[in-house]
Design a protein around this motif. Structure first.
Motif, PDB file in Angstrom:
ATOM      1  N   GLN A   1       0.840  -1.180   0.000  1.00 12.18           N
ATOM      2  CA  GLN A   1       0.000   0.000   0.000  1.00 12.18           C
ATOM      3  C   GLN A   1       0.884   1.241   0.000  1.00 12.18           C
ATOM      4  O   GLN A   1       1.677   1.455   0.899  1.00 12.18           O
ATOM      5  CB  GLN A   1      -0.905   0.015   1.241  1.00 12.18           C
ATOM      6  CG  GLN A   1      -1.799   1.219   1.344  1.00 12.18           C
ATOM      7  CD  GLN A   1      -2.963   1.148   0.362  1.00 12.18           C
ATOM      8  OE1 GLN A   1      -3.222   0.097  -0.227  1.00 12.18           O
ATOM      9  NE2 GLN A   1      -3.663   2.247   0.208  1.00 12.18           N
ATOM     10  N   VAL A   2       0.705   2.066  -1.024  1.00 14.18           N
ATOM     11  CA  VAL A   2       1.476   3.302  -1.126  1.00 14.18           C
ATOM     12  C   VAL A   2       0.910   4.324  -0.146  1.00 14.18           C
ATOM     13  O   VAL A   2      -0.303   4.517  -0.060  1.00 14.18           O
ATOM     14  CB  VAL A   2       1.423   3.860  -2.551  1.00 14.18           C
ATOM     15  CG1 VAL A   2       2.111   5.213  -2.614  1.00 14.18           C
ATOM     16  CG2 VAL A   2       2.064   2.878  -3.528  1.00 14.18           C
ATOM     17  N   GLN A   3       1.780   4.935   0.594  1.00 15.29           N
ATOM     18  CA  GLN A   3       1.378   6.015   1.500  1.00 15.29           C
ATOM     19  C   GLN A   3       2.242   7.236   1.244  1.00 15.29           C
ATOM     20  O   GLN A   3       3.455   7.118   1.026  1.00 15.29           O
ATOM     21  CB  GLN A   3       1.487   5.566   2.954  1.00 15.29           C
ATOM     22  CG  GLN A   3       0.454   4.527   3.339  1.00 15.29           C
ATOM     23  CD  GLN A   3       0.436   4.247   4.826  1.00 15.29           C
ATOM     24  OE1 GLN A   3       1.471   4.264   5.477  1.00 15.29           O
ATOM     25  NE2 GLN A   3      -0.753   3.997   5.371  1.00 15.29           N
ATOM     26  N   SER A  25       6.041   5.625   1.207  1.00 16.21           N
ATOM     27  CA  SER A  25       6.278   4.264   1.676  1.00 16.21           C
ATOM     28  C   SER A  25       5.429   3.320   0.839  1.00 16.21           C
ATOM     29  O   SER A  25       4.421   3.741   0.256  1.00 16.21           O
ATOM     30  CB  SER A  25       5.960   4.111   3.160  1.00 16.21           C
ATOM     31  OG  SER A  25       4.606   4.408   3.405  1.00 16.21           O
ATOM     32  N   GLY A  26       5.858   2.078   0.762  1.00 10.12           N
ATOM     33  CA  GLY A  26       5.115   1.097  -0.017  1.00 10.12           C
ATOM     34  C   GLY A  26       5.233   1.296  -1.507  1.00 10.12           C
ATOM     35  O   GLY A  26       4.461   0.749  -2.288  1.00 10.12           O
ATOM     36  N   PHE A  27       6.217   2.071  -1.923  1.00  9.80           N
ATOM     37  CA  PHE A  27       6.389   2.442  -3.325  1.00  9.80           C
ATOM     38  C   PHE A  27       7.119   1.339  -4.062  1.00  9.80           C
ATOM     39  O   PHE A  27       8.263   1.049  -3.745  1.00  9.80           O
ATOM     40  CB  PHE A  27       7.196   3.735  -3.376  1.00  9.80           C
ATOM     41  CG  PHE A  27       6.789   4.672  -4.456  1.00  9.80           C
ATOM     42  CD1 PHE A  27       7.470   4.703  -5.649  1.00  9.80           C
ATOM     43  CD2 PHE A  27       5.737   5.542  -4.275  1.00  9.80           C
ATOM     44  CE1 PHE A  27       7.107   5.582  -6.650  1.00  9.80           C
ATOM     45  CE2 PHE A  27       5.360   6.433  -5.260  1.00  9.80           C
ATOM     46  CZ  PHE A  27       6.047   6.460  -6.458  1.00  9.80           C
ATOM     47  N   THR A  28       6.476   0.753  -5.074  1.00 10.66           N
ATOM     48  CA  THR A  28       7.101  -0.337  -5.806  1.00 10.66           C
ATOM     49  C   THR A  28       7.140  -0.094  -7.310  1.00 10.66           C
ATOM     50  O   THR A  28       7.500  -0.975  -8.076  1.00 10.66           O
ATOM     51  CB  THR A  28       6.357  -1.660  -5.542  1.00 10.66           C
ATOM     52  OG1 THR A  28       5.002  -1.508  -5.971  1.00 10.66           O
ATOM     53  CG2 THR A  28       6.389  -2.014  -4.063  1.00 10.66           C
ATOM     54  N   LYS A  80      16.072   8.512   0.606  1.00 14.20           N
ATOM     55  CA  LYS A  80      15.122   8.841   1.675  1.00 14.20           C
ATOM     56  C   LYS A  80      13.680   8.618   1.243  1.00 14.20           C
ATOM     57  O   LYS A  80      12.768   8.806   2.051  1.00 14.20           O
ATOM     58  CB  LYS A  80      15.319  10.294   2.115  1.00 14.20           C
ATOM     59  CG  LYS A  80      16.658  10.563   2.771  1.00 14.20           C
ATOM     60  CD  LYS A  80      16.745  12.012   3.247  1.00 14.20           C
ATOM     61  CE  LYS A  80      18.068  12.257   3.962  1.00 14.20           C
ATOM     62  NZ  LYS A  80      18.194  13.665   4.418  1.00 14.20           N
ATOM     63  N   LYS A  81      13.479   8.269  -0.027  1.00 11.47           N
ATOM     64  CA  LYS A  81      12.125   8.034  -0.558  1.00 11.47           C
ATOM     65  C   LYS A  81      11.243   9.249  -0.312  1.00 11.47           C
ATOM     66  O   LYS A  81      10.088   9.127   0.126  1.00 11.47           O
ATOM     67  CB  LYS A  81      11.519   6.775   0.066  1.00 11.47           C
ATOM     68  CG  LYS A  81      12.302   5.507  -0.220  1.00 11.47           C
ATOM     69  CD  LYS A  81      11.663   4.300   0.417  1.00 11.47           C
ATOM     70  CE  LYS A  81      12.475   3.043   0.151  1.00 11.47           C
ATOM     71  NZ  LYS A  81      11.870   1.845   0.776  1.00 11.47           N
ATOM     72  N   THR A  82      11.791  10.395  -0.603  1.00  7.53           N
ATOM     73  CA  THR A  82      11.100  11.648  -0.320  1.00  7.53           C
ATOM     74  C   THR A  82      11.196  12.569  -1.524  1.00  7.53           C
ATOM     75  O   THR A  82      12.239  12.645  -2.176  1.00  7.53           O
ATOM     76  CB  THR A  82      11.699  12.326   0.915  1.00  7.53           C
ATOM     77  OG1 THR A  82      11.554  11.445   2.054  1.00  7.53           O
ATOM     78  CG2 THR A  82      10.994  13.639   1.227  1.00  7.53           C
ATOM     79  N   VAL A  83      10.103  13.257  -1.779  1.00  7.58           N
ATOM     80  CA  VAL A  83      10.044  14.268  -2.823  1.00  7.58           C
ATOM     81  C   VAL A  83       9.875  15.621  -2.160  1.00  7.58           C
ATOM     82  O   VAL A  83       9.128  15.744  -1.173  1.00  7.58           O
ATOM     83  CB  VAL A  83       8.873  13.992  -3.793  1.00  7.58           C
ATOM     84  CG1 VAL A  83       8.753  15.113  -4.819  1.00  7.58           C
ATOM     85  CG2 VAL A  83       9.083  12.653  -4.489  1.00  7.58           C
ATOM     86  N   TYR A  84      10.551  16.614  -2.681  1.00  7.05           N
ATOM     87  CA  TYR A  84      10.527  17.942  -2.095  1.00  7.05           C
ATOM     88  C   TYR A  84       9.971  18.956  -3.088  1.00  7.05           C
ATOM     89  O   TYR A  84      10.100  18.797  -4.299  1.00  7.05           O
ATOM     90  CB  TYR A  84      11.938  18.370  -1.703  1.00  7.05           C
ATOM     91  CG  TYR A  84      12.617  17.428  -0.742  1.00  7.05           C
ATOM     92  CD1 TYR A  84      13.535  16.485  -1.197  1.00  7.05           C
ATOM     93  CD2 TYR A  84      12.335  17.467   0.623  1.00  7.05           C
ATOM     94  CE1 TYR A  84      14.161  15.609  -0.332  1.00  7.05           C
ATOM     95  CE2 TYR A  84      12.963  16.598   1.498  1.00  7.05           C
ATOM     96  CZ  TYR A  84      13.863  15.672   1.017  1.00  7.05           C
ATOM     97  OH  TYR A  84      14.471  14.807   1.894  1.00  7.05           O
ATOM     98  N   LEU A  85       9.394  20.009  -2.536  1.00  7.14           N
ATOM     99  CA  LEU A  85       9.011  21.161  -3.336  1.00  7.14           C
ATOM    100  C   LEU A  85       9.570  22.388  -2.652  1.00  7.14           C
ATOM    101  O   LEU A  85       9.073  22.805  -1.588  1.00  7.14           O
ATOM    102  CB  LEU A  85       7.488  21.269  -3.471  1.00  7.14           C
ATOM    103  CG  LEU A  85       7.015  22.388  -4.389  1.00  7.14           C
ATOM    104  CD1 LEU A  85       7.408  22.083  -5.836  1.00  7.14           C
ATOM    105  CD2 LEU A  85       5.502  22.582  -4.289  1.00  7.14           C
TER     106      LEU A  85
END
Length: 129
Positions: A1-3, A25-28, A80-85
């Motif tokens: 499950q993508v969160q 998270s849960g990104f595949t 870090k599995k993070t996207v920034y703006l």
């Protein structure tokens, strides 16, 4: 499950900067588009900026709404599995709830809003004049 979990919103003055984060998270997905929408009071939700990971753009093509070009920058930290703006030179008209969203996408072009399957809860950005 993508969160997707956004953070970094707040109340700032015109001309200030903010950096929003979208922790995933849960990104595949191998191929996807991820980015930011916003919705101001009384207005429709609109796309702000997106980044694509695809067979032909593994470095990450980027898209920006005209209203934010030159002021906002989208980036990602895959470790870090993070996207920034990064939002600079903020204006009162940038005031909105900002949502992170993503869709598995292996096609050319950019997906319309209704294609996005996963959304964060939103983070409020308020810019005072």
């Amino acid at each position: 499950q993508v969160q997707l979990v956004e953070s970094g919103g707040g109340l700032v003055q015109a001309g200030d900067s903010l950096r929003l984060s979208c922790a995933t998270s849960g990104f595949t997905f191998d191929y996807y588009v991820i980015g930011w929408f916003r919705q101001a009071p009384g207005k429709e939700r609109e796309g702000v900026s997106f980044i694509k990971n695809s067979l032909t753009s593994t470095n990450g093509d980027r898209w920006y709404a005209d209203a934010v070009k030159g002021r906002f920058a989208i980036s990602r930290d895959t470790a870090k599995k993070t996207v920034y703006l990064q939002m600079d030179s903020l204006k009162p008209e940038d005031t909105a709830v900002y949502y992170c969203a993503t869709v598995e996408w292996a096609e050319s072009g950019w997906p319309p809003e209704y294609e996005y399957d996963y959304w964060g809860q939103g983070t409020q950005v308020t810019v005072s004049s």
